[in-house]
Design a protein around this motif. Sequence first.
Motif, PDB file in Angstrom:
ATOM      1  N   VAL A 152       0.829  -1.205   0.000  1.00  0.00           N
ATOM      2  CA  VAL A 152       0.000   0.000   0.000  1.00  0.00           C
ATOM      3  C   VAL A 152       0.865   1.258   0.000  1.00  0.00           C
ATOM      4  CG1 VAL A 152      -1.718   1.281   1.328  1.00  0.00           C
ATOM      5  CG2 VAL A 152      -1.903  -1.201   1.115  1.00  0.00           C
ATOM      6  N   THR A 191      -7.989  -2.410   0.354  1.00  0.00           N
ATOM      7  CA  THR A 191      -7.253  -3.564  -0.184  1.00  0.00           C
ATOM      8  C   THR A 191      -8.249  -4.676  -0.414  1.00  0.00           C
ATOM      9  OG1 THR A 191      -5.285  -2.922   1.063  1.00  0.00           O
ATOM     10  CG2 THR A 191      -5.361  -5.166   0.212  1.00  0.00           C
ATOM     11  N   VAL A 198       1.854   2.302  -3.434  1.00  0.00           N
ATOM     12  CA  VAL A 198       0.741   2.899  -4.186  1.00  0.00           C
ATOM     13  C   VAL A 198       0.621   4.381  -3.846  1.00  0.00           C
ATOM     14  CG1 VAL A 198      -1.752   2.862  -4.539  1.00  0.00           C
ATOM     15  CG2 VAL A 198      -0.491   0.722  -4.341  1.00  0.00           C
ATOM     16  N   GLN A 199       0.745   4.695  -2.562  1.00  0.00           N
ATOM     17  CA  GLN A 199       0.638   6.087  -2.146  1.00  0.00           C
ATOM     18  C   GLN A 199       1.817   6.914  -2.655  1.00  0.00           C
ATOM     19  OE1 GLN A 199       0.216   5.875   2.097  1.00  0.00           O
ATOM     20  NE2 GLN A 199      -1.807   4.915   2.011  1.00  0.00           N
ATOM     21  N   THR A 218      -4.768   5.381  -0.176  1.00  0.00           N
ATOM     22  CA  THR A 218      -5.376   4.139  -0.637  1.00  0.00           C
ATOM     23  C   THR A 218      -6.719   3.939   0.058  1.00  0.00           C
ATOM     24  OG1 THR A 218      -3.177   3.195  -0.916  1.00  0.00           O
ATOM     25  CG2 THR A 218      -5.022   1.669  -0.917  1.00  0.00           C
TER      26      THR A 218
END
Length: 288
Positions: free
Chosen positions: A87, A101, A90-91, A98
């Motif tokens: 995660v 999930t 992704v950020q 985010t």
Amino acid sequence: QIRQIEDEISALQAKQATLQSTYVGLLANTDQGSTNTVNVLDPPFLPVEPVNTRWYLLVLMAGAIGAALATAGAYLLEFLDDRILNVEQVQEVTGLMTLGTLPQLESGELSESIVMLSNPHSTDAEAFRVLRTNLLFASVDHELHSLLVSSPNPGEGKSFVSSNLAVAFAQTGKRVILIDADLRKPTLHRVFSLVNNVGVTSALVAPTAALESMLQETSVPDLRVMTSGPLPPNPSELLSSHKMEELMHYLATQCDLVVIDSPPVTVVSDTAVLASRADGVLVVFAAD
């Protein structure tokens, strides 16, 4: 001829005698010590036991070198690996928080991919409820009337997310319309086991009064689906047309939330056109 051969033999014998005298002279000089500069430092001797090779030092050295190379290789692979694995990455890539999930979709029948219906009490279904709640919190200042779902590449699960998310919102009592705007590789008609003879492409050439008949009911109350319809030769032009904008406005007046399943954002330009007409964009990243 015999005399010539005898002369040659005599010449060779004379040359041999000259070489022998030179060799004897060199030996004499060596014996006198004038030209011999070789000194014996250690006399040779025969060993009485095997030579100690210190094999354990070689093993330790080889192990140390192997460990150093393995560590360096691991750091190099980590440096060159640009996959999104968690995660936090992704950020870092998007600069956005985010929202959730979700589970990995196992290969199987597309009609079984709606976990909100097939297994509503599972942790997978609960993950979609968390995503639904986070979307509501993220749109507190600006109410979400239309949501576009896309992904960077094909096969990352955008249709899986859009279909389950639409069901999750419909189960709260919201009137939801799910649109299959992927006019190149549509899948929602197979997910919900619907016909695809009419849909988005048909609505773009039909009068407004006929649009209601192109929304198909599902087994979920308050959820209707508009499939892609017959695949056109010019999907980008259709999705960027003024008629598509009018269709989006009309569908927004017929429900509380419009969920749009769009093509992958890095493959075609259709998503960029649709995103400008939606209140929010949800990007789905597949792990790895």
